[in-house]
Motif scaffolding. Structure first.
Motif, PDB file in Angstrom:
ATOM      1  N   GLY A  28      -6.496  -0.929  -0.446  1.00 43.97           N
ATOM      2  CA  GLY A  28      -6.877  -0.361   0.846  1.00 43.97           C
ATOM      3  C   GLY A  28      -8.144  -1.001   1.376  1.00 43.97           C
TER       4      GLY A  28
ATOM      5  N   LEU B 138       0.832  -1.199   0.000  1.00 42.28           N
ATOM      6  CA  LEU B 138       0.000   0.000   0.000  1.00 42.28           C
ATOM      7  C   LEU B 138       0.875   1.261   0.000  1.00 42.28           C
ATOM      8  CD1 LEU B 138      -3.091   0.623   0.135  1.00 42.28           C
ATOM      9  CD2 LEU B 138      -2.741   1.074   2.571  1.00 42.28           C
TER      10      LEU B 138
ATOM     11  N   LYS C  24       1.026   4.044  -3.031  1.00 39.19           N
ATOM     12  CA  LYS C  24       0.826   5.467  -2.755  1.00 39.19           C
ATOM     13  C   LYS C  24       1.960   6.290  -3.361  1.00 39.19           C
ATOM     14  CE  LYS C  24      -1.865   5.235   1.539  1.00 39.19           C
ATOM     15  NZ  LYS C  24      -1.855   5.522   3.002  1.00 39.19           N
ATOM     16  N   THR C  25       3.183   5.786  -3.216  1.00 44.38           N
ATOM     17  CA  THR C  25       4.341   6.477  -3.772  1.00 44.38           C
ATOM     18  C   THR C  25       4.243   6.555  -5.290  1.00 44.38           C
ATOM     19  OG1 THR C  25       5.756   5.736  -1.943  1.00 44.38           O
ATOM     20  CG2 THR C  25       6.854   6.468  -3.960  1.00 44.38           C
TER      21      THR C  25
ATOM     22  N   LYS D 278      -4.439   4.675  -9.008  1.00 44.74           N
ATOM     23  CA  LYS D 278      -5.371   5.119  -7.968  1.00 44.74           C
ATOM     24  C   LYS D 278      -6.439   4.057  -7.696  1.00 44.74           C
ATOM     25  CE  LYS D 278      -6.810   9.407  -8.578  1.00 44.74           C
ATOM     26  NZ  LYS D 278      -7.178  10.649  -9.342  1.00 44.74           N
TER      27      LYS D 278
ATOM     28  N   LEU E 170      -4.810   1.387  -5.657  1.00 41.50           N
ATOM     29  CA  LEU E 170      -4.640   1.848  -4.277  1.00 41.50           C
ATOM     30  C   LEU E 170      -5.933   1.687  -3.488  1.00 41.50           C
ATOM     31  CD1 LEU E 170      -2.834   3.291  -2.196  1.00 41.50           C
ATOM     32  CD2 LEU E 170      -3.666   5.464  -3.111  1.00 41.50           C
ATOM     33  N   LYS E 171      -7.040   2.064  -4.092  1.00 38.72           N
ATOM     34  CA  LYS E 171      -8.327   1.959  -3.400  1.00 38.72           C
ATOM     35  C   LYS E 171      -8.693   0.511  -3.108  1.00 38.72           C
ATOM     36  CE  LYS E 171     -13.164   3.365  -3.625  1.00 38.72           C
ATOM     37  NZ  LYS E 171     -13.648   2.047  -3.125  1.00 38.72           N
TER      38      LYS E 171
ATOM     39  N   VAL F  88       1.548   6.441  -7.121  1.00 35.84           N
ATOM     40  CA  VAL F  88       0.471   7.361  -7.498  1.00 35.84           C
ATOM     41  C   VAL F  88       0.995   8.792  -7.482  1.00 35.84           C
ATOM     42  CG1 VAL F  88      -1.723   8.378  -6.760  1.00 35.84           C
ATOM     43  CG2 VAL F  88      -1.444   5.900  -6.761  1.00 35.84           C
TER      44      VAL F  88
END
Length: 216
Positions: free
Chosen positions: A126, A40, A44-45, A119, A122-123, A47
């Motif tokens: 998460g 995760l 994030k990085t 993105k 990532l969602k 993105v």
């Protein structure tokens, strides 16, 4: 294995099967959650990097478009001064910058699409991580119950009430085009002779149209 492939593997993993096969279920589920948390952070990085690259491309495109407009203004000035050679040279510069801007615009759109993929990844990761946290105790308890029933000769009972994590959806799109955001200002290669001919015709046409507009 690439980042998105690792993320996809984690999301598609059947936690029930992993726990059932593990000698230490508690340790296994904790490791899976830790892996998800690490991935995760990496997503994030990525993105952030993808969005930054998108902004760079956008800024560069606008700069090139401005240059194209400036060279067109210089061509108009040269026509007013009856300097056809200078007007022709300025038009060539303007056209070249316009083509660079078009190439950057295409790359910008592609980079935006790649950022959206990341993105989305990532969602989903998460969401699955949150679900894994919420279901951790339930999964371990179910595993212990299944083993207990297996010892009593009721192994099948342990498979009832499966967690929703048994059917983790295939949600993350794999892409191998992260590197496609590298700026290629001049676009695709074309046949040099035909390009030269087309360019000459285009400049002559533009020069004639410019002269006609300035006379009006």
């Amino acid at each position: 294995m690439g980042l998105l492939e690792r993320v996809t593997t984690l999301i598609r993993a059947n936690l029930n099967d992993l726990i059932d096969k593990a000698e230490e279920p508690e340790k296994m589920i904790k490791q899976v959650i830790m892996d998800m948390e690490n991935q995760l952070i990496q997503v994030k990085t990525q993105v952030a990097v993808a969005l930054a690259d998108q902004h760079v491309l956008e800024k560069k495109r606008k700069e090139i478009e401005q240059k194209a407009a400036e060279w067109l203004q210089k061509a108009e000035l040269a026509v007013d001064k009856e300097k056809d050679d200078l007007a022709r040279a300025a038009l060539e510069r303007s056209v070249a910058h316009q083509k660079m801007a078009e190439s950057l615009k295409t790359q910008e759109a592609d980079q935006k699409a790649q950022a959206e993929v990341l993105k989305g990844s990532l969602k989903r990761l998460g969401d699955k991580l949150a679900e894994a946290h919420n279901k951790r105790d339930l999964l371990i308890a179910r595993h212990r119950r299944a083993r207990s029933m297996n010892k009593a000769g009721e192994a099948q009972a342990g498979s009832e009430g499966k967690s929703n994590l048994d059917h983790l959806e295939e949600g993350v799109l794999h892409t191998d085009s992260m590197s496609r955001a590298k700026t290629e200002l001049m676009g695709d290669d074309v046949d040099d002779k035909f390009a030269s001919m087309e360019k000459e015709d285009e400049i002559n046409k533009m020069l004639s149209e410019l002269k006609a507009r300035r006379r009006l």
